[in-house]
Design a protein around this motif. Structure first.
Motif, PDB file in Angstrom:
ATOM      1  N   ASP A 200       0.804  -1.221   0.000  1.00  0.00           N
ATOM      2  CA  ASP A 200       0.000   0.000   0.000  1.00  0.00           C
ATOM      3  C   ASP A 200       0.836   1.269   0.000  1.00  0.00           C
ATOM      4  N   GLU A 201       1.961   1.262   0.719  1.00  0.00           N
ATOM      5  CA  GLU A 201       2.748   2.492   0.878  1.00  0.00           C
ATOM      6  C   GLU A 201       3.949   2.538  -0.056  1.00  0.00           C
ATOM      7  N   GLU A 202       4.794   1.518   0.009  1.00  0.00           N
ATOM      8  CA  GLU A 202       6.032   1.546  -0.774  1.00  0.00           C
ATOM      9  C   GLU A 202       5.836   1.113  -2.224  1.00  0.00           C
ATOM     10  N   LYS A 203       4.730   0.388  -2.521  1.00  0.00           N
ATOM     11  CA  LYS A 203       4.441  -0.097  -3.877  1.00  0.00           C
ATOM     12  C   LYS A 203       5.553  -0.997  -4.410  1.00  0.00           C
ATOM     13  N   LEU A 204       6.164  -1.775  -3.535  1.00  0.00           N
ATOM     14  CA  LEU A 204       7.224  -2.685  -3.956  1.00  0.00           C
ATOM     15  C   LEU A 204       6.657  -3.963  -4.556  1.00  0.00           C
ATOM     16  N   PHE A 205       5.470  -4.374  -4.092  1.00  0.00           N
ATOM     17  CA  PHE A 205       4.855  -5.606  -4.544  1.00  0.00           C
ATOM     18  C   PHE A 205       3.386  -5.338  -4.876  1.00  0.00           C
ATOM     19  N   THR A 206       2.833  -6.246  -5.681  1.00  0.00           N
ATOM     20  CA  THR A 206       1.411  -6.138  -6.024  1.00  0.00           C
ATOM     21  C   THR A 206       0.573  -7.169  -5.293  1.00  0.00           C
ATOM     22  N   LYS A 207       1.199  -8.269  -4.889  1.00  0.00           N
ATOM     23  CA  LYS A 207       0.488  -9.321  -4.159  1.00  0.00           C
ATOM     24  C   LYS A 207       1.373  -9.861  -3.054  1.00  0.00           C
ATOM     25  N   PHE A 208       0.728 -10.561  -2.113  1.00  0.00           N
ATOM     26  CA  PHE A 208       1.494 -11.261  -1.093  1.00  0.00           C
ATOM     27  C   PHE A 208       0.793 -12.566  -0.755  1.00  0.00           C
ATOM     28  N   ILE A 209       1.567 -13.487  -0.242  1.00  0.00           N
ATOM     29  CA  ILE A 209       1.062 -14.778   0.244  1.00  0.00           C
ATOM     30  C   ILE A 209       1.557 -14.946   1.669  1.00  0.00           C
ATOM     31  N   PHE A 210       0.657 -15.291   2.582  1.00  0.00           N
ATOM     32  CA  PHE A 210       1.032 -15.478   3.991  1.00  0.00           C
ATOM     33  C   PHE A 210       0.681 -16.911   4.387  1.00  0.00           C
ATOM     34  N   ILE A 211       1.692 -17.695   4.698  1.00  0.00           N
ATOM     35  CA  ILE A 211       1.461 -19.073   5.113  1.00  0.00           C
ATOM     36  C   ILE A 211       2.157 -19.338   6.434  1.00  0.00           C
ATOM     37  N   ARG A 242       2.241 -30.874  -7.978  1.00  0.00           N
ATOM     38  CA  ARG A 242       1.622 -29.671  -7.392  1.00  0.00           C
ATOM     39  C   ARG A 242       2.629 -28.519  -7.373  1.00  0.00           C
ATOM     40  N   ALA A 243       3.881 -28.829  -7.014  1.00  0.00           N
ATOM     41  CA  ALA A 243       4.923 -27.800  -6.968  1.00  0.00           C
ATOM     42  C   ALA A 243       5.158 -27.208  -8.348  1.00  0.00           C
ATOM     43  N   ALA A 244       5.136 -28.077  -9.382  1.00  0.00           N
ATOM     44  CA  ALA A 244       5.346 -27.583 -10.742  1.00  0.00           C
ATOM     45  C   ALA A 244       4.218 -26.652 -11.172  1.00  0.00           C
ATOM     46  N   ARG A 245       2.980 -26.997 -10.817  1.00  0.00           N
ATOM     47  CA  ARG A 245       1.861 -26.115 -11.139  1.00  0.00           C
ATOM     48  C   ARG A 245       1.978 -24.780 -10.423  1.00  0.00           C
ATOM     49  N   LEU A 246       2.389 -24.807  -9.166  1.00  0.00           N
ATOM     50  CA  LEU A 246       2.575 -23.557  -8.425  1.00  0.00           C
ATOM     51  C   LEU A 246       3.689 -22.724  -9.038  1.00  0.00           C
ATOM     52  N   ARG A 247       4.734 -23.390  -9.486  1.00  0.00           N
ATOM     53  CA  ARG A 247       5.835 -22.658 -10.121  1.00  0.00           C
ATOM     54  C   ARG A 247       5.340 -21.929 -11.359  1.00  0.00           C
ATOM     55  N   ASN A 248       4.594 -22.643 -12.193  1.00  0.00           N
ATOM     56  CA  ASN A 248       4.092 -22.028 -13.416  1.00  0.00           C
ATOM     57  C   ASN A 248       3.192 -20.839 -13.101  1.00  0.00           C
ATOM     58  N   ARG A 249       2.398 -20.982 -12.051  1.00  0.00           N
ATOM     59  CA  ARG A 249       1.495 -19.871 -11.684  1.00  0.00           C
ATOM     60  C   ARG A 249       2.272 -18.687 -11.128  1.00  0.00           C
ATOM     61  N   LEU A 250       3.263 -18.940 -10.314  1.00  0.00           N
ATOM     62  CA  LEU A 250       4.029 -17.850  -9.700  1.00  0.00           C
ATOM     63  C   LEU A 250       4.857 -17.097 -10.724  1.00  0.00           C
ATOM     64  N   THR A 251       5.295 -17.785 -11.766  1.00  0.00           N
ATOM     65  CA  THR A 251       6.089 -17.086 -12.780  1.00  0.00           C
ATOM     66  C   THR A 251       5.266 -16.046 -13.526  1.00  0.00           C
ATOM     67  N   GLN A 252       3.941 -16.131 -13.386  1.00  0.00           N
ATOM     68  CA  GLN A 252       3.075 -15.135 -14.033  1.00  0.00           C
ATOM     69  C   GLN A 252       2.995 -13.849 -13.220  1.00  0.00           C
ATOM     70  N   GLU A 253       3.434 -13.909 -11.961  1.00  0.00           N
ATOM     71  CA  GLU A 253       3.393 -12.725 -11.094  1.00  0.00           C
ATOM     72  C   GLU A 253       4.699 -11.956 -11.217  1.00  0.00           C
ATOM     73  N   ASN A 254       4.583 -10.672 -11.372  1.00  0.00           N
ATOM     74  CA  ASN A 254       5.767  -9.842 -11.533  1.00  0.00           C
ATOM     75  C   ASN A 254       6.379  -9.441 -10.197  1.00  0.00           C
ATOM     76  N   LYS A 255       5.530  -9.074  -9.230  1.00  0.00           N
ATOM     77  CA  LYS A 255       6.009  -8.611  -7.926  1.00  0.00           C
ATOM     78  C   LYS A 255       5.145  -9.247  -6.849  1.00  0.00           C
TER      79      LYS A 255
END
Length: 1472
Positions: A200-211, A242-255
Motif C-alpha cells: 500500500d505504501e512503498e508499492k514494492l509488490f502487487t500481491k502477497f502470500i502469507f502461510i 503440485r509444486a510444478a503447477r505452483l511454479r508455473n502460476r508464480l512465474t506469471q506474477e511480476n512482484k
C-alpha cells in the motif's frame, strides 16, 4: 424475350406475392405463433432457474460472477418483464375487441400480434443459445487489493526493524529476509504489517502470500495455502506435480511477496514451489524462533536477519493501559500494582495483552492475586495465560533436540530474575552434575557449554547478557521463559525437582514439606547465614546454591550440621555465605567455592578449577598439627596436580611458598593477584592474568614465578627493583604470549625493550602479541625502545599505549622504531617530553613519512606536556622557532584520527596557519576536538581547516586564557570565507575563555546539525561572529555598538539546548532589529538557560516567541540588569497581544533583583507548565501590563484579569470569581490594588502545574486562591515577609499537595486551620517549617470553626488523620508552643509518620494536649537543621532523614518533647 418477361414476372412476384403471402401467414398462423412463443418462454425460464442455482452456489462459495452472466440475466429480465409483459397486455386487449355486432375478430391486431410473437420467439431462441455459450458462471476473487492489520501496534522499538526489513526487500540481490525472536514477542504481527507497508505504501509488490508452517511441516497443506492465495485448485496428490503447477502460476506474477511464518526446521522450497529463491519478482520473508534456522538451514544472509526483542518499559506500560483503560490512573492503589505486573510480563506482548485482558474492570484483590501468581511462576487463575503464553513457550522447550540443552536451561532458572548468568558457572554446574555425555575434562565441558548456550540464544530461549565486571561472558533468562521453566520442573514428573527459595518464610516452609526430600537442586538467595535451618532434609540433593543479597554484607556462619545428610551433593556454590569446614563426603565432590572464608583442600586431589578470588584467610605456614589446622594453606594449592584453572588473591608475596610455581606451569587459565587486594584493571580477552606488586625491599628474582610470567597474557608489574628493562631481562623470549602489559612505580627501569644488549640479530621478537601498553610513574624511563626493534614482528599488534608521569622521556618513538599500527596514544604529565616522534637525524624523510607512519591512529590525547613543541620533531632543530611552530605541520596526515584531546601544552598553534595540509585526507575522520589549558593559543584553527573537518561532531575549548577566536583568518588570505559551516557539528562548548572576542569572522555561521551550545565564562565575548571587514580592535566603535550575541546570519536550525553563563558584556542575545535568515535560525530550541549575565536586560525578543514552539525549559538566574524576559524590540515598540509557549514545562526565575515583569503582552499562555520556580525577584510586579480591575459585590478588589483574557475567556473568569470550577490562571497580588498602572499582579495561564516555588517576595500580602493550584504536588515558600498573615485559606486550593516546605515567613502565627489540615491530610507526605519566628502553632485554634462544630465535638471524637505524612520538620521556630492547641477531643493521627524533627524550638513543651497516634514513630531528631534546611526547601525529594542515627525517644511524642524542653531549659539556665 420470353426469358426477360419471365424474370420480370418473377421479380414482381418476389416483391409482391411473397410479402403478401408472408403477411397473410402472420394472420392465419396467429394461434400457432402465440403457442410457440409460450413454449419457448417456458424453456427460457427453466434455463434461468438452472443458472440461478449455479450463481447462488458460486456466491455462497465467495466467488465472483462473470460479467457476461450478469448481462444475460439482465437481458432475460427485460424479455420477461418488458417484452412479454407488453405482448400479453396487447393480446388481451386484442381479444376483447371485435368488429361489428357479429363479434368478428380484429384482423389488423391479430396480424400485428402474430408478427411480434414470431420475432419474440426468435429472440428467446437467441437468448437460450447465448446461455449455451456460457461455460462457467463464476471465478475466485483476487483478495489482495489492499491489506489491513488493525491489531498492529506501532512501537518505537520495532520501527527501526520494520525500516530495515523494507530496505532489505528493496535490494535487488536480496531474495530472502529473516525475522527471529522468542515466542510471543510479536514476530507474526510484525510480519503481517510488512505487506501493508510494501504494497500500500512503498508499492514494492502487487500481491502477497502469507502461510504458517509451525512445528510439524505439512508440504501438502503449505502448497494448498499458496494455491488458495493464487486462486488455484490443486487436485493432484503428487507434491512434485503440485509444486510444478505452483511454479508455473508464480512465474506469471511480476512482484509478489511470500511470507513464511513460524518455521522450525529447514523448509525445502524446491519441494513446495519447485523453484529456488532467485525467481525474478518473487521475494520471501521468513519468521522463526531460531536464528540458526535462518542462517544455516535456509541460507539467509546474516546481514538481512533481524531480531525482534521485547518491548521497552514505557511501551509495555502503554500496551497494558490501552487494554485496561485508565483504571490505575484513577486510583493510586492500582498504580504500584500496575507497574509491578507489567514488569513481571517482561516486555512480552502476548503476556501483556493476556494479563491485561484478564484484569480489565477487575478489583484490586484480583490484581494483587495476579501479581502473586506471576511472581510464583504459576498463574493458574489468569485466564488464557497457560494456553496462550505458557503453552507457546513450552513448545520451544519441548522442541529442543538436546537433553543437555534442556538441562542447561533448567540450571538457568536457579538464578534470580534479571540476573547475569555466567556461562562458566553453568559449565561448572553441568560438569559437576555429569550432565554432559562423553566429556571428561573441564576444558571439554567449557566447549560444550559454550555451544549449548549459543544454541539456546539462537533459539530465543536465552538472551545475550554481555559480560560481567570480570569479563566473563554471560546470558540472561527472560522472566516469562524463566516462569515457564520453573512451571515445567514443578509440574512434570520426568524433570528434575528444582526449587528457588527467595526468603526465610519460603525456606521454613520448604524445609518442613515432604516434597523437599525429592529435590535434586535448590537455589537460596537473599537470606542471611544465621537464618538457615540446622540441617537440610534433602537426601537426594545434588546441587546447592547459597547466595546472599547483593546489598547485604553477611558476616554470619551456617550452622555446623547444615550439610549433614547431603550424601549425594555434587555441586555447592556459595556466594557471600561463610562456611564452616565441610565434611569429607561433601568436599570430595566440591566443584565451585568462589567466596570461601574457611576451606580445607587436601582431599580435593582431582580438582581442576579453583576459584578463590576473595579468599584471604590463608593458614600461616609452619609446624601446625593437622587437627589444629582450620584453613587451607598455599602449599595445599600447590599439591593440586590436576588443577588447570585457578583464581587466587594473595595479599603479601612473601607468604608464597618458594617453590609454589617453580615447576612447569600446567595452568591453562589463571587470574592471580599477588600483593594487591584491589586489582586495578581487567582485560576481557586474556585468559592468563598475573598482577604482581612487590613490597619495598623485595625483588622479583627472589620468587619462583618465572613460569607464570612467561605464559601470562595480561601482566601488571608494580614496584620492580634491580630491573632496567622488561623484555629479554625478565623473559629472554620477549613475552611472546603477552597481550596487555602494565608497568608502574618502578624507579630503576630505563626502557621497555633494550636491543643493545647482545647480538640484536639473535634476539627474538619483543612483545609480538602485545595489544596495549601502560607505563605509569616510571621516574627514570627514557625510551620505550632502545634504538631499533629486534625484528619487524616486535610490537606488531600494539594498538594502544599510555604513558603517564615519566619525567625523563623526551619522545615516545623515533622514526627508527615508530609503531605503525597504533590506534590510541595517551601521554600525560611528562615534563621533559618535547616531541612524540623524534627525528634522530633522519633528514629528508619527513614529507612522506606520515603517509605511512601511524596511519591507523584514531585517538590522540596529549596532557600536561609543558615542553612539547611538535608532534613530529624537526630534522634541523636549530632552525626551529618554538614560538611559531605548530603542533601539526603541513606534512602530518592523520586520515583515520577520530578524537583529538590536548591540554596544558605551551604551543602557539595547533595547525600551520600558512600552509595547507599535504593531503586532502588530513584529519578527515576527526569527529571530536577537546582543547583545554593551552594559554598561548590565540586561535584554534585556520579557516581552511573547516574544509578538512567534514565529520567534526563535538568541539570543546576550555580554559585557554589567550584565546581570541576559534576560527582564525589566516594571514595569507585576502578575503574571508563568506560562510563558515560545520555541517555535522552537534556539540559546541566554549568555557572559561576570558579573552575570547568572537567565534569567527565571516558573513555567516551555519551549523545545521548543532543540537547543544554552551558558552560559559567568556567575559569579553560580545558577538558570536563579526564581519570580515570589521576592525577587530576591542575599542573600535563597531564592535562596541554590536551588542547582540547572535547576528541574524548565525543559523542553528537544529539547536535544542542553549546555555549562556557568565557572559558579562552582552546586552542582548538576539538581534532585535533584523529577523534571522529563513525567519528564525533557532526554531528547534527546547532549553534556554542563562546564568550571571549582568548586563543582559531581556532574553527573548517578542517576534521570536512564535518560533519557539518546542521550548520546554527556560531558566534565568543571577542576571542583575534583567528587567523582563520577553521584551519589545526597539524597531517595533509593539508587544504581541498573545504570547504562548505551548510546550514549556519548566520555568525558573532566580536571583533577578531588577526583574519587573515576565513580558509586556496581554496574555501569556503556558498550557504544559508543570514547574514554576520564582526566587529572589523582589521587584517582580507583573507577568503582563495591560490589566483591568475586577471588583466583587463589596467593591473590594480581589482578582486582576487582563482585557484579552476577559474578552476571550469570560466563562473562565466567572468560574474563578465564583470558585466553582477550574481556571487556568495563577494570580498573585503582593499588595492592595491601586490605580491600574500600579498593579502588582502576576497572571500566568497554565493547566498542569505540579511544582511551585516562591522565594523572596517581601511585599507580598496574600497568597492568591486559584484553581490552577489544584494540580500542584510540591510547594515551597520562603521569605514572603511580614505582610503574609494567613495561608490557611489559599492552601485550601492545593488539593493534591504532597510536599509542603515553608521558611522565614515572619508574619505567620499559625499555618493551617483545622479544616485546611483535613483538606491537606489525605495526600501530604512531607511537611517542613523553619525560621518562622512568629509561628505559635501549626494548626490554629480556630474559634469560629470550633463553635460551628461544637455540638459534633461534644457528641463524638473528631479525628484529623494525616494518612500519608511520613516526614515532619519543625526547625528554628522560636515562638512555637505546640503543633495544635485546640479542643482535646480532637485526635491527631499519623499512621505513617516515621521521621519527626524538632530542633531549635525553645518554647515547645508539648506536641498536643489531646490524643496522638503515631504507631510508626520510634524517635525524634533534635539536632540543628540549619545547615540542611535551605537545600531541603529547594530539593526536598532528595533528602532522606531515615539514615539519621541520633534519636531521642522516651516512649511517646509528648513525653519526649517535654524531656527535650527540660534539657534545653537546663542548658539555658546553666549558661546564664
Amino acid at each position: 424475350m420470353v426469358d426477360v418477361l419471365i424474370s420480370i414476372a418473377a421479380k414482381v412476384a418476389e416483391y409482391t406475392v411473397e410479402p403478401i403471402c408472408r403477411q397473410l401467414g402472420y394472420l392465419f398462423s396467429y394461434q400457432k405463433s402465440v403457442e410457440d412463443l409460450n413454449t419457448k418462454i417456458g424453456d427460457l425460464k427453466n434455463v434461468r432457474e438452472r443458472l440461478q442455482h449455479e450463481v447462488g452456489e458460486a456466491q455462497r462459495s465467495g466467488e465472483n460472477i462473470f460479467d457476461d452472466v450478469n448481462e444475460w440475466v439482465t437481458k432475460f429480465d427485460k424479455i420477461i418483464t418488458e417484452d412479454l409483459g407488453n405482448f400479453t397486455r396487447d393480446e388481451e386487449a386484442a381479444n376483447s375487441k371485435f368488429t361489428c355486432a357479429a363479434k368478428f375478430p380484429n384482423l389488423v391486431l391479430r396480424h400485428r400480434l402474430s408478427r411480434r410473437a414470431k420475432k419474440m420467439a426468435e429472440k428467446v431462441t437467441a437468448q437460450m443459445q447465448d446461455r449455451e455459450k456460457i461455460k462457467k458462471v463464476s471465478y475466485r476473487p483476487d483478495l489482495q487489493n489492499s491489506v489491513e492489520n488493525k491489531d498492529y501496534e506501532e512501537f518505537e522499538s520495532r520501527s527501526q526493524t520494520m525500516k530495515d526489513i523494507i530496505e532489505a526487500l528493496k535490494v535487488p540481490s536480496v531474495a530472502m529476509v529473516g525475522v527471529w525472536g522468542m515466542g510471543g514477542v510479536g514476530k507474526t504481527m510484525l510480519a503481517k504489517e510488512v505487506p501493508r507497508r510494501v504494497i500500500d505504501e512503498e508499492k514494492l509488490f502487487t500481491k502477497f502470500i502469507f502461510i504458517t508452517v509451525s512445528k510439524n511441516q505439512n508440504i501438502g497443506k503449505i502448497q494448498q495455502d499458496i494455491a488458495e492465495y493464487l486462486g488455484m485448485k490443486l487436485d493432484e496428490e503428487n507434491k512434485y506435480i503440485r509444486a510444478a503447477r505452483l511454479r508455473n502460476r508464480l512465474t506469471q506474477e511480476n512482484k509478489i511477496l511470500i511470507i513464511v511464518d513460524d518455521i522450525w526446521d529447514k523448509l525445502d522450497l524446491e519441494d513446495v514451489i519447485s523453484f529456488g529463491i532467485h525467481h525474478r519478482g518473487c521475494k520471501i520473508l521468513l519468521t522463526t524462533r531460531c536464528f540458526h534456522v535462518l542462517a544455516n538451514d535456509m541460507g539467509v544472509d546474516r546481514n538481512v536477519i533481524f531480531a525482534v526483542g521485547h518491548l521497552l518499559e514505557h511501551e509495555a506500560m502503554s500496551l497494558f493501559r490501552k487494554i485496561t483503560g485508565d483504571q490505575a490512573e484513577k486510583d493510586d492503589d492500582f498504580q504500584g500494582l500496575e507497574a509491578k505486573i507489567v514488569k513481571e510480563c517482561g516486555g512480552l506482548p502476548i503476556a501483556i495483552t493476556t494479563v491485561a485482558s484478564a484484569l480489565k474492570n477487575q478489583d484490586r484483590a484480583v490484581w494483587k492475586n495476579a501479581l502473586h501468581e506471576l511472581r510464583k511462576s504459576n498463574p493458574t487463575n489468569i485466564p488464557d495465560m497457560h494456553e496462550k503464553v505458557y503453552k507457546s513457550i513450552k513448545f520451544s522447550y519441548d522442541y529442543l533436540g538436546s537433553v543437555e540443552a534442556k538441562h542447561l536451561l533448567l540450571l538457568c532458572s536457579l538464578f534470580p530474575e534479571d540476573a547475569k548468568i555466567k556461562i562458566r558457572e553453568l559449565c561448572i554446574y553441568g560438569f559437576g552434575l555429569n550432565l554432559f555425555e562423553n566429556v571428561n575434562t573441564l576444558e571439554e565441558a567449557r566447549n560444550r557449554t559454550d555451544t549449548l548456550a549459543a544454541n539456546l540464544k539462537h533459539r530465543s530461549l536465552l538472551l545475550d547478557g554481555g559480560v560481567d565486571y570480570s569479563g566473563h561472558d554471560c546470558v540472561k533468562l527472560h522472566d516469562i521463559i524463566r516462569d515457564v521453566v520453573i512451571f515445567i520442573v514443578s509440574k512434570l514428573d520426568d524433570h528434575p525437582r528444582m526449587h528457588n527459595i527467595r526468603d526465610v518464610v519460603e525456606l521454613d516452609k520448604y524445609a518442613n514439606e515432604e516434597k523437599s526430600k525429592e529435590s535434586t537442586a535448590m537455589s537460596v538467595y537473599g537470606i542471611e547465614a544465621d537464618q538457615y535451618p540446622q540441617t537440610l532434609k534433602t537426601p537426594k540433593l545434588k546441587l546447592l546454591r547459597l547466595e546472599s543479597g547483593y546489598d547485604k554484607k553477611d558476616t554470619g556462619k551456617l550452622p555446623p550440621q547444615f550439610f549433614e545428610g547431603l550424601k549425594k551433593l555434587l555441586v555447592l556454590d556459595s556466594t557471600g555465605v561463610s562456611l564452616e569446614p565441610l565434611p569429607a563426603a561433601a568436599a570430595s565432590s566440591f566443584c565451585l567455592l568462589p567466596n570461601l572464608t574457611t576451606l580445607r583442600l587436601k582431599c580435593l586431589t582431582r580438582l581442576e578449577e579453583l576459584n578463590l578470588g576473595s579468599f584471604r584467610n590463608w593458614q600461616v605456614e609452619g609446624p601446625i598439627n593437622d587437627d589444629e589446622r582450620r584453613n587451607a594453606s598455599l602449599s595445599e594449592v600447590k599439591n593440586l596436580s590436576h588443577l588447570i584453572d585457578l583464581k587466587l588473591r594473595v595479599s603479601d608475596i612473601n607468604s608464597l611458598p618458594k617453590d609454589m610455581f617453580r615447576q612447569e606451569c600446567k595452568l591453562v587459565k589463571y587470574d592471580i593477584c599477588i600483593g594487591d587486594e584491589q586489582p586495578g584493571w581487567e582485560h576481557q580477552n586474556a585468559s592468563r592474568i598475573l598482577k604482581l606488586k612487590l613490597r619495598p625491599g623485595s625483588e622479583l628474582n627472589e620468587h619462583d614465578i618465572e613460569a607464570l610470567l612467561k605464559k601470562s597474557e595480561s601482566l601488571d608489574l608494580c614496584g620492580l627493583k634491580s630491573v632496567k628493562s622488561i623484555a629479554f631481562e625478565i623473559d629472554s623470549m620477549g613475552f611472546k604470549y603477552l597481550k596487555h602489559l602494565s608497568v608502574q612505580d618502578s624507579a630503576e627501569i630505563r626502557c621497555i625493550v633494550n636491543s643493545n644488549n647482545g647480538n640484536m640479530d639473535c634476539l627474538p621478537a619483543a612483545f609480538p602479541s602485545l595489544e596495549s601498553l601502560f607505563l605509569r610513574r616510571l621516574m627514570n624511563l627514557e625510551n620505550i625502545i632502545q634504538e631499533k626493534p629486534t625484528t619487524e614482528t616486535s610490537f606488531e599488534k600494539l594498538r594502544m599505549i599510555e604513558v603517564r608521569t615519566c619525567p625523563k622521556m623526551k619522545s615516545l618513538f623515533s622514526l627508527y622504531n615508530i609503531l605503525r599500527q597504533l590506534e590510541n596514544i595517551f601521554v600525560y604529565d611528562c615534563e621533559m617530553m618535547e616531541e612524540i616522534i623524534s627525528h634522530h637525524g633522519r633528514e629528508g624523510v619527513l614529507p612522506n613519512i606520515m603517509e605511512e607512519m601511524i596511519s591507523q591512529l584514531r585517538v590522540l590525547k596529549l596532557f600536561e606536556l609543558p615542553k612539547l613543541v611538535q608532534f613530529i620533531g624537526a630534522s634541523d632543530k636549530q632552525s626551529l622557532d618554538d614560538s611559531v611552530a605548530p603542533l601539526f605541520n603541513g606534512q602530518v596526515v592523520f586520515s583515520k584520527l577520530e578524537e583529538l584531546h590536548i591540554s596544558s601544552l605551551n604551543i602557539r598553534k595547533i595547525w600551520n596557519h600558512d600552509q595547507l595540509p599535504s593531503s586532502r585526507l588530513s584529519f578527515q575522520s576527526l569527529t571530536r576536538i577537546e582543547v583545554s589549558s593551552c594559554h598561548h593559543l590565540k586561535g584554534l584553527m585556520p579557516s581552511f581547516m573547516i574544509t578538512y573537518l567534514v565529520h567534526l561532531r563535538s568541539l570543546f575549548v576550555n580554559h585557554c586564557r589567550a584565546m581570541k577566536e576559534i576560527v582564525v583568518i589566516e594571514e595569507s588570505a585576502q578575503v574571508m570565507t563568506n560562510c563558515i559551516s560545520f555541517s555535522k557539528l552537534e556539540y559546541l562548548k566554549l568555557d572559561d575563555l576570558p579573552n575570547l572576542e568572537r567565534f569567527c569572522g565571516g558573513d555567516c555561521v551555519d551549523c545545521p546539525s548543532l543540537s547543544q551550545l554552551i558558552i560559559e565564562g567568556c567575559q569579553r565575548l560580545r558577538v558570536f561572529r563579526t564581519n570580515a571587514m570589521q576592525n577587530e580592535d576591542e575599542n573600535s566603535t563597531g564592535l562596541v555598538d554590536q551588542q547582540h550575541l547572535f547576528h541574524h546570519k548565525v543559523l542553528f536550525p537544529k539547536l535544542e539546548e542553549l546555555y549562556i553563563i557568565s557572559l558579562l558584556n552582552i546586552q542582548k542575545i538576539w538581534n532585535d532589529d533584523q529577523l534571522p535568515t529563513s525567519w528564525f535560525g533557532f526554531q528547534s530550541l527546547t532549553t534556554i538557560e542563562l546564568w550571571s549575565c549582568d548586563h543582559l536586560k531581556g532574553v527573548i525578543p517578542s517576534y521570536m516567541t512564535a518560533s519557539l514552539v518546542h521550548l520546554r525549559r527556560l531558566s534565568v538566574k543571577h542576571c542583575e540588569a534583567m528587567k523582563e524576559i520577553v521584551f519589545v524590540e526597539e524597531s517595533t515598540q509593539v508587544m504581541a497581544n498573545y504570547i504562548s509557549f505551548s510546550k514549556l514545562k519548566y520555568l525558573e526565575l532566580d536571583c533577578l533583583p531588577n526583574l519587573e515583569r515576565f513580558c509586556g503582552g496581554d496574555c501569556v499562555d503556558c498550557p504544559s507548565l508543570s514547574q514554576l520556580l520564582i526566587r529572589g525577584c523582589p521587584r517582580l510586579r507583573l507577568f503582563k501590563t495591560n490589566a483591568m480591575q475586577i471588583e466583587n459585590e463589596n467593591s473590594t478588589p480581589t482578582i486582576s484579569v487582563d482585557k484579552q483574557l476577559l474578552s476571550h475567556h469570560k466563562d473562565a473568569v466567572k468560574d474563578e470569581l465564583n470558585t466553582e470550577s477550574s481556571c487556568s490562571e495563577i494570580t498573585c497580588q503582593p499588595q492592595p490594588l491601586g490605580p491600574v498602572e500600579e498593579h502588582h499582579d502576576m497572571v500566568f495561564k497554565t493547566k498542569r502545574l505540579s511544582e511551585l516555588r516562591l522565594w523572596n517576595f517581601p511585599d507580598l500580602q496574600q497568597l492568591p486562591k486559584a484553581k490552577t493550584f489544584q494540580t500542584v504536588e510540591s510547594l515551597s515558600i520562603c521569605e514572603l515577609g511580614v505582610r503574609i498573615k494567613d495561608l490557611a485559606t489559599p492552601l485550601m486550593c492545593f488539593q493534591n499537595l504532597k510536599v509542603f516546605m515553608i521558611k522565614d515567613c515572619q508574619g505567620l502565627t499559625s499555618l493551617l486551620s483545622p479544616s485546611t489540615a483535613k483538606s491537606l491530610s489525605q495526600r501530604l507526605t512531607i511537611l517542613g517549617i523553619s525560621g518562622c519566628k512568629s509561628l505559635r502553632q501549626v494548626i490554629a485554634n480556630d474559634q469560629k470553626e470550633a463553635d460551628d462544630d461544637d455540638d459534633e465535638i461534644r457528641a463524638h471524637t473528631i479525628n484529623i488523620i494525616f494518612s500519608k505524612l511520613e516526614s515532619l520538620i519543625l526547625d528554628d521556630l522560636s515562638s512555637l508552643t505546640s503543633f495544635y492547641s485546640g479542643n482535646s477531643n480532637v485526635v491527631l493521627q499519623f499512621p505513617h509518620l516515621n521521621k519527626l524533627v524538632v530542633s531549635d524550638c525553645p518554647e515547645m513543651k508539648t506536641f498536643y494536649h489531646g490524643n496522638i497516634d503515631c504507631p510508626s514513630l520510634q524517635g525524634i531528631i533534635s539536632w540543628s537543621f540549619q545547615h540542611y534546611i535551605r537545600d531541603m526547601m529547594w530539593y526536598p525529594e532528595y533528602y532522606d532523614l531515615g539514615n539519621c542515627e541520633h534519636f531521642d525517644w522516651k516512649g511517646d511524642v509528648n513525653t519526649t518533647i517535654q524531656k527535650l524542653w527540660e534539657e534545653e531549659y537546663y542548658k539555658r539556665c546553666t549558661r546564664k
